[in-house]
Design a protein around this motif. Structure first.
Motif, short mmCIF file in Angstrom:
data_model
loop_
_atom_site.label_atom_id
_atom_site.label_comp_id
_atom_site.label_asym_id
_atom_site.label_seq_id
_atom_site.Cartn_x
_atom_site.Cartn_y
_atom_site.Cartn_z
N ARG A 43 0.75 -1.21 -0.01
CA ARG A 43 0.16 0.05 -0.04
C ARG A 43 0.86 1.24 0.15
NH1 ARG A 43 -2.89 -3.37 3.34
NH2 ARG A 43 -4.96 -4.01 2.52
N ASN A 44 2.11 1.10 0.29
CA ASN A 44 2.96 2.34 0.35
C ASN A 44 3.61 2.29 -0.91
OD1 ASN A 44 2.45 2.65 2.94
ND2 ASN A 44 3.90 1.58 3.69
N TYR A 45 3.31 3.13 -1.88
CA TYR A 45 3.81 3.53 -3.13
C TYR A 45 4.24 4.90 -3.28
CZ TYR A 45 -0.87 4.85 -4.23
OH TYR A 45 -2.02 5.63 -4.47
N TYR A 46 5.01 5.18 -4.31
CA TYR A 46 5.51 6.57 -4.44
C TYR A 46 5.29 7.02 -5.76
CZ TYR A 46 9.06 10.31 -3.92
OH TYR A 46 9.70 11.42 -4.04
N LYS A 47 4.80 8.33 -6.21
CA LYS A 47 4.68 8.80 -7.34
C LYS A 47 6.14 9.82 -7.87
CE LYS A 47 -0.27 8.95 -7.96
NZ LYS A 47 -1.50 9.86 -8.44
N LEU A 48 6.45 9.13 -9.28
CA LEU A 48 7.64 9.74 -9.49
C LEU A 48 7.24 11.30 -10.26
CD1 LEU A 48 9.10 6.87 -11.34
CD2 LEU A 48 9.43 7.45 -8.79
N SER A 49 8.13 12.14 -10.61
CA SER A 49 7.77 13.22 -11.28
C SER A 49 7.02 13.16 -12.48
CB SER A 49 9.00 13.95 -11.49
OG SER A 49 9.96 13.35 -12.34
N ASP A 50 6.97 12.16 -13.20
CA ASP A 50 6.23 11.91 -14.41
C ASP A 50 4.73 11.32 -13.92
OD1 ASP A 50 7.09 9.56 -13.91
OD2 ASP A 50 8.10 9.12 -15.46
N GLY A 51 4.53 11.02 -12.76
CA GLY A 51 3.30 10.45 -12.39
C GLY A 51 3.48 8.83 -12.20
N LYS A 52 4.44 8.18 -12.75
CA LYS A 52 4.43 6.84 -12.63
C LYS A 52 4.72 6.33 -11.29
CE LYS A 52 5.95 6.13 -17.36
NZ LYS A 52 7.12 5.60 -18.42
N VAL A 53 4.31 5.04 -10.96
CA VAL A 53 4.37 4.62 -9.50
C VAL A 53 5.60 3.44 -9.32
CG1 VAL A 53 2.94 3.15 -8.01
CG2 VAL A 53 1.92 5.14 -9.20
N ILE A 54 5.97 3.55 -8.26
CA ILE A 54 6.90 2.27 -7.96
C ILE A 54 6.71 2.30 -6.32
CG2 ILE A 54 8.81 2.50 -9.65
CD1 ILE A 54 10.74 3.54 -7.45
N ALA A 55 7.18 1.11 -5.57
CA ALA A 55 7.00 0.92 -4.34
C ALA A 55 7.89 1.57 -3.31
CB ALA A 55 6.97 -0.68 -3.80
N PHE A 90 2.17 -1.33 -14.14
CA PHE A 90 3.14 -1.95 -14.77
C PHE A 90 4.05 -1.11 -15.48
CE2 PHE A 90 5.46 -3.99 -18.57
CZ PHE A 90 5.99 -4.79 -17.94
N MET A 91 5.30 -1.00 -15.05
CA MET A 91 6.39 0.04 -15.46
C MET A 91 5.73 1.45 -15.07
SD MET A 91 9.16 -1.11 -16.55
CE MET A 91 9.89 0.38 -17.33
N GLY A 92 4.97 1.49 -13.95
CA GLY A 92 4.55 2.87 -13.25
C GLY A 92 3.30 3.26 -13.78
N GLU A 93 2.66 2.66 -14.76
CA GLU A 93 1.23 2.95 -15.30
C GLU A 93 0.13 1.85 -14.90
OE1 GLU A 93 1.97 3.73 -19.37
OE2 GLU A 93 2.86 5.61 -18.91
N LYS A 94 -0.88 2.35 -14.48
CA LYS A 94 -2.12 1.41 -14.03
C LYS A 94 -2.41 0.74 -15.04
CE LYS A 94 -6.27 1.39 -11.63
NZ LYS A 94 -7.22 1.95 -10.62
N VAL A 95 -2.56 -0.44 -15.04
CA VAL A 95 -2.92 -1.46 -15.89
C VAL A 95 -4.68 -1.66 -15.85
CG1 VAL A 95 -2.91 -3.71 -16.98
CG2 VAL A 95 -1.05 -2.43 -16.56
N ALA A 96 -5.10 -2.07 -14.59
CA ALA A 96 -6.25 -2.34 -14.31
C ALA A 96 -6.48 -2.66 -12.82
CB ALA A 96 -6.72 -3.51 -15.18
#
Length: 279
Positions: A43-55, A90-96
């Motif tokens: 549940r602890n994730y981080y948004k990068l400057s381009d809006g992509k997500v990693i844990a 996946f690779m920072g972008e929401k799939v589903a």
């Protein structure tokens, strides 16, 4: 190019902490090092400057390594929802949004993509420290795996297995993990680390001697139960107050990462670990 995989006997055994500490140790030695975790459920994730997500765990590890944040460090992020499913990135972008059966169907074809991402990442770094998820002994999940034993196969690397002795059963967990795996996967495990120990370490001597005899795997060190002022790394927080990147200063974060690295260097056989990495 150096590489090493960190397995855990359970969730919260110390995989993330060990990976984080090794990234800082290697960065301090002048290596260009990257963490990698193919899949993280948190549940602890981080948004990068381009809006992509990693844990958040891989963000912390990237800071330990002193490298830029990059979705290649954590290609798959599963964010659990209260509706008994997860948002899949996946690779920072929401799939589903998917429930478990949908996800297991979806992931069947991801192995080659994970390999491609890992192969691309390793070209940019001297060393990659790979973190598994949960336990490699979850034999019901080994088909189409690219997180634990499957990831070790993709990377063709040695593995270290870490266990949490504070919860009890550490030696049984180490033995059981090695013995339940097939011979090829078990042979990749080249060292054990005992984590979260309280007290006189000499009391472990007879147990260490016996687990080494039973498995043929050396114990590479015993880490004390440490309380580091670092952001929470997982959805399992063990009742601690939540620590996030927003309420820990960069100066304190850097100091704590160096303290972790120092404690690990004093407690682990780093010469052997460097050898296992191929350095």
């Amino acid at each position: 190019m150096g590489k090493l995989m960190i397995y855990g006997t359970t969730s919260s055994a110390g995989k993330s902490l060990l990976t984080t500490g090794l990234c800082r140790i290697l960065a301090n030695k002048g290596y260009k090092v990257a963490p990698f975790k193919s899949q993280n459920m948190s549940r602890n994730y981080y948004k990068l400057s381009d809006g992509k997500v990693i844990a958040a765990a891989q963000v912390l590890q990237a800071k330990a390594a002193r490298i830029d944040l990059d979705p290649r460090l954590n290609p798959l992020v599963l964010v659990p929802q209260e509706t008994n499913g997860s948002d899949i990135y996946f690779m920072g972008e929401k799939v589903a949004y998917m429930k478990a059966k949908e996800y297991f169907s979806y992931k069947k074809d991801l192995g080659p993509k994970i390999k491609e991402i890992f192969d691309d990442l390793k070209e940019d770094y001297d060393v990659v420290v790979i973190e598994g998820a949960g336990s490699p002994a979850e034999i019901n999940l080994l088909e189409n795996d690219f997180v634990n034993t499957g990831m070790a196969e993709i990377a063709d690397c040695n593995c270290i297995l870490v266990t949490d002795i504070n919860r009890g059963g550490a030696f049984a967990h180490l033995y059981g993990t090695v013995k339940i795996l097939n011979e090829k996967d078990a042979k990749r495990i080249k060292g054990f680390v005992i984590n979260k120990f309280r007290g006189d370490k000499s009391l472990l001597d007879s147990g260490i001697e016996e687990i080494e005899r039973l498995t043929g795997v050396s114990v590479l060190g015993v880490l004390d139960y440490g309380d580091y002022n670092l952001p929470d790394e997982d959805s399992l927080v063990d009742g601690k107050d939540e620590r996030t990147f927003g309420n820990i200063s960069e100066e304190l974060l850097d100091s704590e990462l160096n303290r972790l690295a120092k404690d690990m260097e004093e407690s682990l056989d780093m010469d052997k670990i460097m050898e296992l990495m191929g350095l």
